[in-house]
Design a protein around this motif. Structure first.
Motif, PDB file in Angstrom:
ATOM      1  N   LYS A 197       0.851  -1.184   0.000  1.00 30.73           N
ATOM      2  CA  LYS A 197       0.000   0.000   0.000  1.00 30.73           C
ATOM      3  C   LYS A 197       0.889   1.236   0.000  1.00 30.73           C
ATOM      4  CE  LYS A 197      -0.518   0.240   5.040  1.00 30.73           C
ATOM      5  NZ  LYS A 197      -1.483   0.291   6.171  1.00 30.73           N
ATOM      6  N   ASN A 198       0.311   2.374  -0.387  1.00 27.84           N
ATOM      7  CA  ASN A 198       1.042   3.651  -0.439  1.00 27.84           C
ATOM      8  C   ASN A 198       2.296   3.540  -1.309  1.00 27.84           C
ATOM      9  OD1 ASN A 198      -0.861   4.762   1.358  1.00 27.84           O
ATOM     10  ND2 ASN A 198       0.321   4.067   3.127  1.00 27.84           N
ATOM     11  N   ASP A 254       3.607  -1.094   4.138  1.00 21.45           N
ATOM     12  CA  ASP A 254       3.555   0.304   3.729  1.00 21.45           C
ATOM     13  C   ASP A 254       4.845   0.658   2.979  1.00 21.45           C
ATOM     14  OD1 ASP A 254       3.244   2.987   3.418  1.00 21.45           O
ATOM     15  OD2 ASP A 254       2.794   3.416   5.515  1.00 21.45           O
ATOM     16  N   SER A 289       5.683   3.680   1.881  1.00 19.81           N
ATOM     17  CA  SER A 289       6.021   5.102   1.978  1.00 19.81           C
ATOM     18  C   SER A 289       7.522   5.350   2.116  1.00 19.81           C
ATOM     19  CB  SER A 289       5.279   5.739   3.157  1.00 19.81           C
ATOM     20  OG  SER A 289       3.884   5.666   2.957  1.00 19.81           O
TER      21      SER A 289
END
Length: 315
Positions: free
Chosen positions: A48-49, A90, A92
């Motif tokens: 995700k992200n 994640d 990010s």
């Protein structure tokens, strides 16, 4: 053979012994399963992200080993209770790093889990990625369909796809090779009316390619068809030497199918039949094949009678 005979009191004592034994075994199993253990299971990782300005490709498998702290009951039922076997990572940190340390995300991962037992370790702990230049491109959507119509019904026009184009992004070396994006297969049977449906687009085979949007609306016009026959004059082409040529017959019967709604509007002006004299000059053939070179797009040719015409050349 001797038969052991027990008194009523002895039978009661034996029954009480086995009852106590079973109860003790059950209590032991409950105690063991209620204790805390560390056990390992395999799970699929999803992302995700994802970074918007960097294309990435994972350098490890899409499955990891996770060490879970839980009771014996949870260990015994882990496969049943963990239906999806997925954890979300994640990405990010990839905006400024080339790797992701999974252990730093354990609190967030545990917070998203549907069960109460805690993940205490993930192997491998660090995920590494390969980066290339990222490209963004708009490509047309191509419909994949297999439709069977009821008798005398068929598609009467072009399929309408909204949106007609999708935006794909990912590594330049992959994106530059993609000219169209396909839909999932639309499979229908016994159709006798217009079709309008939402259809998913194919999921990218590579995890570092994204497609937007992920669904399109497809409309396929369907009408009832019937046959119609017209007499068309045969136009002679290829007469470069301007011979005096006589065709026999001068007209042919063209049979085609068309929708009932357009039946009355179709006339000879919308069609053109030709015979090419060059075939005689080049190959010496004695009859000329007739070709229908102009016809409305919503019509489908069935037959041309006769398919060949005779001719006389006067020099």
């Amino acid at each position: 053979m001797a038969i052991l005979k027990l008194s009523a009191a002895e039978r009661r004592r034996i029954s009480a012994f086995f009852t106590c034994l079973v109860l003790a075994l059950v209590a032991w199993v409950i105690t063991v399963l209620s204790s805390s253990y560390n056990y390992t299971v395999k799970e699929i990782i999803t992302f995700k992200n994802a970074p918007l300005k960097r294309a990435f490709h994972s350098l490890q498998s899409d499955t990891v080993n996770i060490t879970v702290k839980g009771t014996g009951w949870q260990m015994l039922l882990s496969k049943i209770r963990e239906a999806n076997h997925q954890i979300k990572i994640d990405l990010s940190p990839l905006d400024y790093e080339d790797f992701v340390v999974v252990s730093s995300q354990l609190p967030a991962i545990n917070a998203e889990k549907a069960i109460h037992n805690q993940i205490i370790a993930i192997t491998p702990d660090t995920l590494y990625f390969d980066f290339t230049n990222r490209s963004v491109r708009r490509v047309p959507v191509r419909l994949i369909k297999s439709i069977k119509y009821m008798p005398q019904f068929t598609q009467s026009g072009l399929s309408i796809i909204k949106p007609a184009y999708v935006t794909i992004s990912g590594p330049s070396n992959l994106i530059d090779k993609i000219d169209v994006w396909h839909t999932d297969s639309l499979v229908l049977k016994n159709i006798n009316e217009d079709v309008t449906t939402a259809l998913n687009l194919r999921v990218p085979a590579e995890g570092n390619i994204s497609v937007y949007p992920k669904t399109v609306q497809v409309t396929i016009p369907v009408e009832e068809y019937t046959e119609k026959t017209l007499e068309l004059p045969v136009k002679l082409i290829g007469n470069v030497d301007y011979y005096n040529v006589k065709l026999f017959p001068q007209k042919v019967k063209v049979t085609f199918t068309t929708s009932l709604n357009r039946y009355a509007d179709i006339d000879e002006e919308l069609f053109e039949a030709q015979a090419d004299l060059n075939l005689w000059r080049t190959y010496g053939i004695s009859t000329l094949p007739v070709k229908v070179v102009r016809m409305p797009a919503f019509c489908k040719l069935v037959s041309v009678e006769p398919g060949n015409v005779d001719f006389i050349v006067k020099r």
